[in-house]
Design a protein around this motif. Structure first.
Motif, PDB file in Angstrom:
ATOM      1  N   THR A   3      -2.907   3.565  -4.848  1.00 40.84           N
ATOM      2  CA  THR A   3      -1.586   3.245  -4.369  1.00 40.84           C
ATOM      3  C   THR A   3      -0.750   4.484  -4.096  1.00 40.84           C
ATOM      4  OG1 THR A   3      -0.490   1.165  -4.813  1.00 40.84           O
ATOM      5  CG2 THR A   3       0.218   2.926  -6.072  1.00 40.84           C
ATOM      6  N   ASP A   4       0.172   4.389  -3.139  1.00 40.33           N
ATOM      7  CA  ASP A   4       1.080   5.505  -2.917  1.00 40.33           C
ATOM      8  C   ASP A   4       2.486   5.065  -3.292  1.00 40.33           C
ATOM      9  OD1 ASP A   4       0.820   4.987   0.673  1.00 40.33           O
ATOM     10  OD2 ASP A   4       2.089   3.968  -0.773  1.00 40.33           O
ATOM     11  N   ALA A   7       4.296   1.857  -2.274  1.00 38.94           N
ATOM     12  CA  ALA A   7       3.822   0.581  -2.791  1.00 38.94           C
ATOM     13  C   ALA A   7       4.310   0.339  -4.207  1.00 38.94           C
ATOM     14  CB  ALA A   7       2.301   0.532  -2.756  1.00 38.94           C
ATOM     15  N   VAL A  16       1.232  -3.024  -5.059  1.00 42.22           N
ATOM     16  CA  VAL A  16      -0.019  -3.159  -4.315  1.00 42.22           C
ATOM     17  C   VAL A  16      -1.151  -2.667  -5.217  1.00 42.22           C
ATOM     18  CG1 VAL A  16      -1.335  -2.421  -2.288  1.00 42.22           C
ATOM     19  CG2 VAL A  16       1.126  -2.843  -2.094  1.00 42.22           C
ATOM     20  N   SER A  18      -4.614  -0.958  -6.438  1.00 41.44           N
ATOM     21  CA  SER A  18      -5.330   0.239  -5.987  1.00 41.44           C
ATOM     22  C   SER A  18      -6.785   0.143  -6.402  1.00 41.44           C
ATOM     23  CB  SER A  18      -4.699   1.508  -6.565  1.00 41.44           C
ATOM     24  OG  SER A  18      -5.243   1.824  -7.831  1.00 41.44           O
ATOM     25  N   ASP A 108      -4.254   9.184  -6.626  1.00 42.61           N
ATOM     26  CA  ASP A 108      -3.352   8.354  -7.424  1.00 42.61           C
ATOM     27  C   ASP A 108      -2.662   9.222  -8.462  1.00 42.61           C
ATOM     28  OD1 ASP A 108      -2.132   6.527  -9.128  1.00 42.61           O
ATOM     29  OD2 ASP A 108      -3.743   5.058  -8.935  1.00 42.61           O
ATOM     30  N   THR A 213      -5.356  -4.144  -0.579  1.00 40.39           N
ATOM     31  CA  THR A 213      -5.082  -3.036  -1.496  1.00 40.39           C
ATOM     32  C   THR A 213      -4.645  -1.811  -0.704  1.00 40.39           C
ATOM     33  OG1 THR A 213      -7.274  -1.980  -1.479  1.00 40.39           O
ATOM     34  CG2 THR A 213      -7.000  -3.922  -2.898  1.00 40.39           C
ATOM     35  N   SER A 214      -4.365  -0.738  -1.428  1.00 37.27           N
ATOM     36  CA  SER A 214      -3.997   0.512  -0.761  1.00 37.27           C
ATOM     37  C   SER A 214      -5.207   1.217  -0.164  1.00 37.27           C
ATOM     38  CB  SER A 214      -3.291   1.442  -1.753  1.00 37.27           C
ATOM     39  OG  SER A 214      -4.147   1.720  -2.842  1.00 37.27           O
ATOM     40  N   SER A 215      -6.427   0.678  -0.415  1.00 40.82           N
ATOM     41  CA  SER A 215      -7.654   1.322   0.073  1.00 40.82           C
ATOM     42  C   SER A 215      -8.608   0.275   0.633  1.00 40.82           C
ATOM     43  CB  SER A 215      -8.336   2.086  -1.068  1.00 40.82           C
ATOM     44  OG  SER A 215      -7.471   3.038  -1.623  1.00 40.82           O
TER      45      SER A 215
END
Length: 276
Positions: A3-4, A7, A16, A18, A108, A213-215
């Motif tokens: 996540t960044d 998020a 969100v 990760s 992260d 997700t963030s990825s």
């Protein structure tokens, strides 16, 4: 991958899920949030073998690091290391080489904080870089890395359960080459990657879940995964094989009762040497 800051909620709580924290959830860790656990539970409902996949992948990582240490590799770069887990790279390699150097990389900030605390007692030879794996030139030039690893000597590069977080348009094969081209001959590369041939419907479901997700992830065929080893000297046997089958030992390293077969751990793994 994770996540960044965009998020996160108002109190710094991620909104969100990760990949790093989902993996932590799968292996029974405590460094995850409600958003990760909620998605993790939904994934388990449709893909009940997801925890076994994570366990088989983790075992491959340990075996690959031990193999490299037996070849004399005494410095490691773990890209997308995730949150600290059982048998981390520095502990595995130091069973054979007590002064081995290890640098962990993850994007992260939660991973960085936990890793720095874990590594504080050997910070001179073990470090962590908060960065995105898609920027190898920056990673390889960071003082946190160059102060610990000598890139003029062979390195063990670990891209374990990472390249499936790159979509085709992000040129995952080119990205790997950018790392390999910066490392000297005699270095080793370990790769594991989710495949989509053993359980195609569940692999597609996993892609759909990770799209939230963030990825986002991308499972690939065995032929597509084999392409990552083009130009490298694949260690064969065992070659490119399912994660819990990967071993260079003459006899099984996992008790039959603990062994996770391909239909329950559909990820391929391999280790290769950079020639020259």
């Amino acid at each position: 991958m994770s996540t960044d800051s965009s998020a996160e909620g108002g109190h710094g709580v991620p909104t969100v899920a990760s990949a790093a924290r989902l993996y932590d959830y799968y292996v029974g860790g405590k460094n995850n949030f409600a958003v990760d656990r909620e998605l993790g539970e939904r994934i388990e409902q449709q893909i009940p073998e997801i925890r076994k996949m994570a366990s088989a992948n983790r075992r491959f990582l340990g075996r690959a690091v031990d193999f490299m240490a037996r070849q004399g590799i005494d410095q490691f770069l773990d890209i997308g290391s995730g949150l600290p887990a059982e048998n981390p790279v520095h502990e595995v390699v130091r069973r054979r080489i007590p002064e081995a150097r290890v640098v962990y990389v993850d994007n992260d900030p939660v991973v960085r904080v936990h890793a720095e605390a874990l590594l504080a007692d050997r910070a001179e030879i073990t470090g962590v870089v908060e960065a995105d794996m898609r920027d190898p030139e920056s990673i390889l030039g960071r003082p946190e890395l160059t102060g610990r690893l000598d890139l003029n000597r062979p390195v063990g590069l670990l891209l374990v359960a990472m390249l499936h977080f790159l979509q085709d348009h992000q040129d995952p094969y080119g990205l790997l080459r950018r790392y390999v081209e910066r490392l000297p001959a005699g270095s080793y590369v370990a790769i594991s990657h989710v495949e989509n041939e053993t359980a195609p419907e569940r692999a597609a479901a996993l892609e759909r879940f990770y799209a939230n997700t963030s990825s986002p992830g991308r499972a690939r065929s065995s032929a597509e995964i084999a392409r990552f080893f083009a130009g490298l000297e694949l260690v064969d046997p065992p070659g490119l094989i399912h994660c819990d089958d990967w071993t260079t030992e003459p006899s099984p390293v996992v008790d039959a009762a603990d062994y996770i077969p391909p239909e329950q751990a559909w990820g391929l793994a391999g280790v290769a040497r950079i020639p020259g």
